[in-house]
Design an enzyme around this catalytic site. Structure first.
Site, PDB file in Angstrom:
ATOM      1  N   ASP A   2       0.813  -1.276  -0.018  1.00 16.81           N
ATOM      2  CA  ASP A   2       0.251  -0.055   0.068  1.00 16.81           C
ATOM      3  C   ASP A   2       0.728   0.974   0.117  1.00 16.81           C
ATOM      4  O   ASP A   2       0.535   2.341  -0.586  1.00 16.81           O
ATOM      5  CB  ASP A   2      -0.931   0.081   1.124  1.00 16.81           C
ATOM      6  CG  ASP A   2      -2.037  -1.066   1.089  1.00 16.81           C
ATOM      7  OD1 ASP A   2      -1.994  -1.813   0.303  1.00 16.81           O
ATOM      8  OD2 ASP A   2      -2.813  -1.018   2.188  1.00 16.81           O
ATOM      9  N   LYS A  18      -3.292  -5.979   3.854  1.00 16.69           N
ATOM     10  CA  LYS A  18      -4.341  -6.963   3.500  1.00 16.69           C
ATOM     11  C   LYS A  18      -4.011  -8.524   3.709  1.00 16.69           C
ATOM     12  O   LYS A  18      -4.993  -9.013   3.558  1.00 16.69           O
ATOM     13  CB  LYS A  18      -4.310  -6.839   1.762  1.00 16.69           C
ATOM     14  CG  LYS A  18      -4.934  -5.409   1.620  1.00 16.69           C
ATOM     15  CD  LYS A  18      -5.662  -4.764   2.215  1.00 16.69           C
ATOM     16  CE  LYS A  18      -6.030  -3.252   1.877  1.00 16.69           C
ATOM     17  NZ  LYS A  18      -4.677  -2.630   2.388  1.00 16.69           N
ATOM     18  N   CYS A  59       4.177  -0.606   8.542  1.00 19.06           N
ATOM     19  CA  CYS A  59       4.239   0.842   8.948  1.00 19.06           C
ATOM     20  C   CYS A  59       3.698   1.180  10.641  1.00 19.06           C
ATOM     21  O   CYS A  59       3.158   0.426  11.349  1.00 19.06           O
ATOM     22  CB  CYS A  59       3.046   1.594   8.360  1.00 19.06           C
ATOM     23  SG  CYS A  59       3.446   1.617   6.516  1.00 19.06           S
ATOM     24  N   GLU A 100      -7.256   3.758  -1.334  1.00 18.22           N
ATOM     25  CA  GLU A 100      -7.012   4.716  -0.222  1.00 18.22           C
ATOM     26  C   GLU A 100      -6.564   6.260  -0.546  1.00 18.22           C
ATOM     27  O   GLU A 100      -5.899   6.396  -1.232  1.00 18.22           O
ATOM     28  CB  GLU A 100      -5.813   4.204   0.795  1.00 18.22           C
ATOM     29  CG  GLU A 100      -6.123   2.846   1.569  1.00 18.22           C
ATOM     30  CD  GLU A 100      -4.866   2.254   2.233  1.00 18.22           C
ATOM     31  OE1 GLU A 100      -5.140   1.334   2.993  1.00 18.22           O
ATOM     32  OE2 GLU A 100      -3.952   2.645   2.025  1.00 18.22           O
ATOM     33  N   SER A 106      -6.146   4.980   4.248  1.00 19.87           N
ATOM     34  CA  SER A 106      -5.240   4.548   4.822  1.00 19.87           C
ATOM     35  C   SER A 106      -5.323   4.824   6.657  1.00 19.87           C
ATOM     36  O   SER A 106      -5.875   5.917   6.979  1.00 19.87           O
ATOM     37  CB  SER A 106      -3.547   5.012   4.617  1.00 19.87           C
ATOM     38  OG  SER A 106      -2.578   4.695   5.470  1.00 19.87           O
TER      39      SER A 106
END
Length: 550
Positions: A69, A112, A179, A430, A456
């Site tokens: 992402d 995901k 993240c 996102e 996000s």
């Protein structure tokens, strides 16, 4: 004797006579070196497999995909992100069903991976343990990926130089792991731990650590034990377990994506779960964690004070968790938490119940003529509780980002980004680039942003996503025009387009759905079968539940 050819094939990959008498355990690995979230998972998979073998099972490792992402955000490739959740679920189900594994360890890193793995484990209903790949460590000056996204906006506004932007780009991501804030990956890992499908503390460990290796080894041992006890996900994934997950997500100020993914996971498990359940539970659960993006701390800092286990103990003692839910330890949640020690007294990452960041949920489900099927807002209270402004409408993310960076969006406006829903995107991209651009130029607390796309976990501000029905199927969002007044009220949980119905009826007569983004390949197939965001954007619902692309 009929499986003699099967055994012959397995001997070639390392099976012996003794192995055929052991529980066969599949290790589903999301390893890939295309993203830091997953670049270390091969090592974790090997640790889990070795532990299975030492514990009396026979491990076989297989791979599935991942999509980054962080890399695809703001680009056409982001359309594949949510699609990857379905591909991951389908691929793990396919391999496990074909190979006939007795149990599964699934290891995920990027956003995901977690729901994709869990959807497969729920469908298969075989003894299983989920392992989170772990969080990344912060970069210098307390930076992470969101620092980079917001720095781009700061550069566009002249707040930082090109040299400063490059320095942030080169230092914010120091290595392996997902993240660093309470973004989607850490949110979903925490939710899965609360569900009881990962071992205690699995959600709160750094990716590069001996603790994470031990977690994988413990998972390998645990799954063999589960095969002997006959404990499967259907015994763990109860309605109460999903309520526990929602509660923990709220207390942590987790990502809005948790709504979408928990709905999808519950569907896979055959558990009735609706948007309104988030409202019902959220009325009684406060936001306690001061974590990014709305707060100041990162996951590594929460890990240092004990992770989420002490928080879960607080919630349990307060009567906000169901302690009788079974977990992959073979014990109940309450039994797992019995000896958990409280947080250190001098910490301020997790607030006391007497001093919450917000007394009720930050995940606010909104309804109104703009979202008859519902929309999801992330309102921590720092943004205010209501917003009324004139619409600034964009058909697609790219146009909105360019307008924001060019200074066309003004304080007091409601940025509308449409045709980004599950079908219309397709893939429900996102909107991290628009929200980060707004933050970077200093408008994040001066405008609202609504979309049929999603956000996000790193997005912040007065933002509303998952608007349903989406614009591509004729939702009211498709009828909004520049200058229309929009009101968003988190207290009454309403979102309205303040335009007379007669005007909307007239606009609808001339509205035409845009042509599909593509008519071939996986995106086209996804657009044909995906359900509404209000149902989790899943692809395996009964036909009557899914709207066709006009």
């Amino acid at each position: 004797m009929k499986q003699t050819p099967s055994r012959a094939m397995l001997r070639a990959v390392g099976y012996t006579d003794a192995d055929f008498k052991k529980p066969a355990i599949g290790i589903a690995s999301t390893w890939s070196n295309l993203t830091p979230c997953n670049m270390h998972i091969d090592r974790l998979a090997r640790a889990a497999a070795a532990a299975v073998d030492r514990s009396g099972g026979k491990a076989t490792t297989f791979g599935t995909i991942t999509v980054s992402d962080g890399i695809t955000n703001g680009a056409p490739g982001m359309r594949y992100s949510l699609v990857s959740r379905e591909v991951i679920a389908d691929s793990i189900e396919t391999v496990t069903g074909a190979q006939g594994f007795d149990g599964i360890v699934a290891i995920g890193g990027c956003d995901k991976n977690m729901p994709g793995c869990m959807m497969a484990l729920a469908r298969l209903d075989r003894p299983a343990v989920f392992v989170y790949g772990g969080t990344i460590r912060p970069g210098p000056k307390h930076r992470d990926i969101i620092s980079v996204f917001e720095a781009r906006g700061a550069f566009a506004s002249g707040a930082i130089s090109a040299r400063e932007l490059k320095e942030i780009e080169c230092t914010a991501i120091p290595g392996a792991g997902s993240c660093a804030g309470m973004y989607t990956a850490n949110t979903m890992a925490s939710a899965i731990e609360a569900l009881g499908m990962s071992l205690p503390n699995s959600s709160a460990q750094e990716a590069v650590s001996r603790t994470k290796i031990k977690d994988c080894e413990a998972a390998g041992k645990a799954v063999v034990k589960l095969t002997k006890l006959g404990i499967t996900p259907s015994q763990i994934l109860s309605r109460k377990a999903f309520e526990n997950a929602i509660t923990v997500v709220i207390a942590l100020s987790g990502s809005t994506n948790a709504v979408l993914h928990l709905l999808a996971m519950a569907h896979a498990a055959g558990i009735p779960l609706e948007l309104d359940d988030f409202t019902r539970i959220g009325k009684h659960v406060p936001v306690l964690a001061d974590l990014r993006p709305s707060g100041q701390y990162m996951m590594s800092e929460l890990i240092r004070i004990g992770g989420i286990q002490p928080l879960m103990k607080m919630l349990l003692d307060r009567g906000l968790l169901h302690g009788d839910c079974l977990t992959v330890t073979g014990k109940t949640l309450g039994e797992n938490l019995r000896k958990v020690k409280p947080y250190p007294k001098n910490q301020d990452i997790i607030r006391a119940f007497a001093d919450p960041i917000k007394p009720d949920s930050h995940l606010v489900i909104l309804y109104g003529n703009l979202a008859p099927e519902g929309a999801v807002a992330k309102i921590t209270g720092k943004e205010g509780l209501s917003f009324t402004g004139r619409a600034r409408v964009f058909d697609g993310e790219e146009k909105s980002v360019q307008a924001i960076l060019d200074g066309e969006v003004q304080a007091g406006e409601v940025v509308v980004i449409r045709y980004e829903g599950p079908k219309g995107g397709p893939g429900m991209r996102e909107m991290l680039s628009p929200t980060s651009a707004l933050a970077g130029i200093g408008l994040i607390d001066k405008v609202a942003l609504i979309t049929d796309g999603r956000f996000s976990g790193g997005s912040r501000g007065f933002v509303v996503g998952h608007m349903a029905p989406e614009a591509a199927v004729g939702g009211t969002l498709a009828l909004v025009e520049d200058g229309d007044e929009i009101t968003i009220d988190a207290q009454t949980r309403e979102i309205h387009l303040n335009v007379p119905q007669s005007v909307l009826d007239r606009r609808r007569k001339t509205w035409q759905a845009p042509p599909p983004y593509t008519r071939r390949g996986v995106l086209a197939k996804y657009a044909r079968v995906v359900s509404s965001a209000s149902l989790g954007a899943v692809t395996d619902r009964e036909t009557e539940d899914a709207d066709g692309v006009p």
